[in-house]
Scaffold this motif. Structure first.
Motif, PDB file in Angstrom:
ATOM      1  N   LEU A 192     -11.013 -39.376  11.556  1.00 12.93           N
ATOM      2  CA  LEU A 192     -11.894 -40.371  12.177  1.00 12.93           C
ATOM      3  C   LEU A 192     -11.873 -41.671  11.376  1.00 12.93           C
ATOM      4  O   LEU A 192     -11.879 -42.770  11.945  1.00 12.93           O
ATOM      5  N   LEU A 199      -7.807 -48.939  14.061  1.00 11.34           N
ATOM      6  CA  LEU A 199      -8.318 -49.700  15.205  1.00 11.34           C
ATOM      7  C   LEU A 199      -8.933 -51.015  14.743  1.00 11.34           C
ATOM      8  O   LEU A 199      -9.522 -51.744  15.535  1.00 11.34           O
ATOM      9  N   GLY A 200      -8.819 -51.287  13.454  1.00 12.45           N
ATOM     10  CA  GLY A 200      -9.199 -52.611  12.948  1.00 12.45           C
ATOM     11  C   GLY A 200     -10.622 -52.726  12.451  1.00 12.45           C
ATOM     12  O   GLY A 200     -11.099 -53.833  12.209  1.00 12.45           O
TER      13      GLY A 200
ATOM     14  N   LEU B  89     -10.972 -38.542  18.657  1.00 10.93           N
ATOM     15  CA  LEU B  89     -11.883 -39.409  19.400  1.00 10.93           C
ATOM     16  C   LEU B  89     -13.254 -39.380  18.740  1.00 10.93           C
ATOM     17  O   LEU B  89     -13.625 -38.421  18.075  1.00 10.93           O
ATOM     18  N   PHE B 101     -13.312 -49.460  21.568  1.00  9.72           N
ATOM     19  CA  PHE B 101     -13.714 -49.557  20.159  1.00  9.72           C
ATOM     20  C   PHE B 101     -13.063 -50.729  19.411  1.00  9.72           C
ATOM     21  O   PHE B 101     -13.742 -51.518  18.756  1.00  9.72           O
ATOM     22  N   SER B 102     -11.744 -50.839  19.520  1.00 10.15           N
ATOM     23  CA  SER B 102     -11.069 -51.858  18.714  1.00 10.15           C
ATOM     24  C   SER B 102     -11.425 -53.272  19.188  1.00 10.15           C
ATOM     25  O   SER B 102     -11.430 -54.212  18.404  1.00 10.15           O
ATOM     26  N   ARG B 149      -6.911 -45.709  23.871  1.00 13.27           N
ATOM     27  CA  ARG B 149      -7.647 -46.349  22.779  1.00 13.27           C
ATOM     28  C   ARG B 149      -6.694 -47.065  21.827  1.00 13.27           C
ATOM     29  O   ARG B 149      -6.990 -48.149  21.330  1.00 13.27           O
ATOM     30  N   ALA B 150      -5.538 -46.448  21.592  1.00 11.08           N
ATOM     31  CA  ALA B 150      -4.565 -47.062  20.700  1.00 11.08           C
ATOM     32  C   ALA B 150      -3.833 -48.222  21.381  1.00 11.08           C
ATOM     33  O   ALA B 150      -3.433 -49.189  20.748  1.00 11.08           O
ATOM     34  N   ASN B 153      -5.120 -52.435  22.125  1.00 12.75           N
ATOM     35  CA  ASN B 153      -4.829 -53.514  21.181  1.00 12.75           C
ATOM     36  C   ASN B 153      -3.488 -54.165  21.424  1.00 12.75           C
ATOM     37  O   ASN B 153      -3.131 -55.101  20.742  1.00 12.75           O
TER      38      ASN B 153
END
Ligand SMILES: Nc1ncnc2c1ncn2[C@@H]1O[C@H](COP(=O)(O)OP(=O)(O)OP(=O)(O)O)[C@@H](O)[C@H]1O
Ligand SMILES: [Mg+2]
Lengths: 295, 249
Positions: A192, A199-200, B89, B101-102, B149-150, B153
């Motif tokens: 996690l 994800l930055g 996740l 999220f990102s 999710r990946a 970006n």
């Protein structure tokens, strides 16, 4: 539809058939749901009535005890019929409610302080090894001191008023909250943290958006244990020196030789503990719906 | 053409619990180019994850260089999307929130976040599950969300560590086809780790074959079969055989 004329009749037929089957399935589904709900209702009614029966049986046994056992002193072991009158008096005079209010307020204040300090300490010691090593011996040493041992000291330092109770409760509740938060934060799955990084997310974002929610199940366990301890410390502090509160009520009834009032105080503590715990569970499932949805 | 990822003579040494040392990677050199679908395959412990972790920036090589567009890789970043083998996740966020999220940590306004997440939810065919939590999704759905999710970006490269290992065979085949479709429509570059020869032969334009103790690259096989590939075709069997033989020589 681009079907040939010949197959038209056949397909209309199947359409009608499948429509009637759909209708049948819908009816069946509705009936299934109705049955299911009725079943659940029956089950919860059964549970509730057994709960109530349990209470009634308990009260009956209690009522019967002084009658059945001849050497039992009604003053030392008053049956519910004796207690109920006193209970009404205490409620009507507002004494009981006031004592509950005072006690709960103390628990709440102490608990809030413990929650803030405990989670903060847990977050910091769980994430920063320097702080963990630095604080380990002291925190664990202090954790081993029963909060009750500090009651006289607290009275000496903070007097007989609110601060001494609140401080003791905060002290007692702090340790389970800190310890559980620490464990949860330390054991956040590395995958996690890696996800968050890739994800930055920055350090602070990771702290609040990932580490804190990931550790939440542990923190909640800590909070729950903390509440339990808060109630214990509350009573210890109020028994030792206070001018209000449930513990105080029990202490004075002892001096007045009023076991009935004592019983009410004790039962009130049991009731409060139960209600607080229930509320906590309810709040938890309301605030964190994902917590109960699988893993 | 300069490589997107350039791994130059990379070695990685680990200490085990008993203080003995193990070379997870030894003198590994490989380049990944833009638009490629590269699979790394090999038995357990041959350093596949270590290689991915170095490219992802999660660990540094003990020796050698790992470059992205000619610059040394020092930390993880959103320009390299990662899909992990385990479910990674965030269980307290819905599918949509996971995908967003990102963008959220970048401070993208809510409305734009939502629109872009919606787009990716459509791409993975999970619009209906947008507001469900990961605990309420099947394994295949979770990995789809992890991919989205990946991808949101728009990373330069997608790193995938045995992403479909935990799902059943039927779902796995579907996920593979979907991934190929994404790769082609979005023009992605992918490094995909597996220890399944068939999976590599079905997906990869190039297959890196690794061997353990120490972790090394044994061979690199280019696969020129057109997509979509037919698992039953003799050409497919030939690729399978080539990879299989590479392990045993
Ligand atoms: N953090 C670590 N500490 C110590 N040893 C490690 C660590 N990570 C990997 N290793 C060792 O390095 C070697 C390569 O590990 P790696 O995880 O890269 O293998 P892998 O090819 O991904 O294997 P698998 O198919 O089982 O995932 C293994 O022998 C492993 O024990
Ligand atoms: Mg691995």
């Amino acid at each position: 539809m681009s079907q040939s004329p010949q197959s038209n009749g056949a397909s209309a037929d199947t359409a009608a058939q499948s429509e009637s089957r759909d209708a049948h399935l819908r009816v069946r589904e509705e009936q299934f749901l109705r049955d299911l709900k009725a079943d659940r209702r029956r089950q919860s009614i059964r549970q509730l009535s057994l709960n109530i029966l349990g209470i009634v049986l308990f009260l009956a046994a209690w009522e019967a005890t002084p009658h059945v056992i001849p050497w039992m002193n009604r003053l030392l072991f008053p049956p519910p019929s004796d207690v109920v009158g006193t209970l009404r008096e205490l409620i009507e005079s507002g004494e009981l409610i006031e004592n509950i209010r005072v006690s709960l307020l103390r628990v709440l204040n102490g608990f809030i302080i413990a929650t803030i300090l405990g989670t903060l300490a847990g977050l910091l010691t769980g994430r920063l090894q320097l702080l963990q090593f630095l604080s380990d011996p002291i925190l664990h040493g202090m954790r081993s001191i029963p909060a009750i041992a500090l009651v006289p000291l607290s009275l000496l330092w903070f007097g007989i008023g609110e601060p001494s109770k609140v401080a003791l409760i905060a002290w007692g509740a702090f340790f389970p909250i800190w310890l559980n938060t620490y464990t949860g934060v330390r054991d956040v799955p590395p995958v996690l943290l890696r996800s968050a990084m890739s994800l930055g997310a920055g350090r602070v974002q990771t702290m609040f958006l990932v580490i804190l929610p990931a550790a939440l199940p542990f923190i909640l366990v800590g909070l729950r244990q903390g509440i339990g301890i808060a109630l214990i410390v509350l009573v210890a502090a109020e028994l030792a020196g206070a001018s209000s509160g449930i513990g105080y009520m029990i202490a004075t009834s002892h001096q007045l030789f009023r076991v009935d009032i004592m019983f009410i105080g004790i039962a009130t503590l049991g009731f409060l503990g139960y209600v607080v715990d229930r509320l906590f569970t309810l709040l938890q499932s309301y605030l964190f719906p994902w917590y109960s949805s699988g893993k | 053409m300069s490589a997107l990822i350039d791994i130059q003579n990379v070695s990685k040494i680990y200490a085990s619990a008993d203080d003995s040392t193990a070379w997870a990677l030894q003198d590994v050199s490989v380049q990944l180019h833009k638009g490629e679908f590269v699979c790394a395959i090999g038995p357990s412990g041959c350093g596949k994850t270590t290689l991915l972790n170095i490219i992802g920036g999660f660990t540094q090589p003990t020796e050698g260089k790992a470059l992205q567009d000619g610059e040394p890789i020092t930390a993880p970043g959103p320009d390299r999307g990662v899909v992990f083998q385990e479910y990674a996740l965030f269980s307290w966020l819905t599918s949509r929130e996971n995908i967003e999220f990102s963008l959220r940590v970048k401070g993208v306004p809510k409305k734009e976040r939502r629109e872009r997440a919606e787009h990716y939810l459509d791409l993975i065919g999970l619009r209906r599950a947008a507001d469900r939590y990961p605990g309420e999704l099947s394994g295949g759905m979770r990995q789809r969300v992890a991919v989205a999710r990946a991808l949101i970006n728009e990373p330069e490269i997608l790193l995938m560590d045995e992403p479909f290992a935990a799902v059943d065979a039927m779902t796995r085949a579907t996920l593979q086809e979907e991934l190929l479709r994404l790769w082609q429509t979005l023009g992605l570059s992918i490094l995909f780790i597996t220890h399944n020869i068939e999976e590599a032969a079905f997906l990869a334009s190039r297959i890196i074959i690794m061997s353990p103790h120490p972790g090394r690259i044994k061979d690199i096989v280019s696969v020129d079969l057109p997509y979509p590939r037919d698992r039953g075709s003799p050409e497919f069997a030939a690729v399978y055989g080539r990879v299989d033989r590479a392990f045993h020589t």
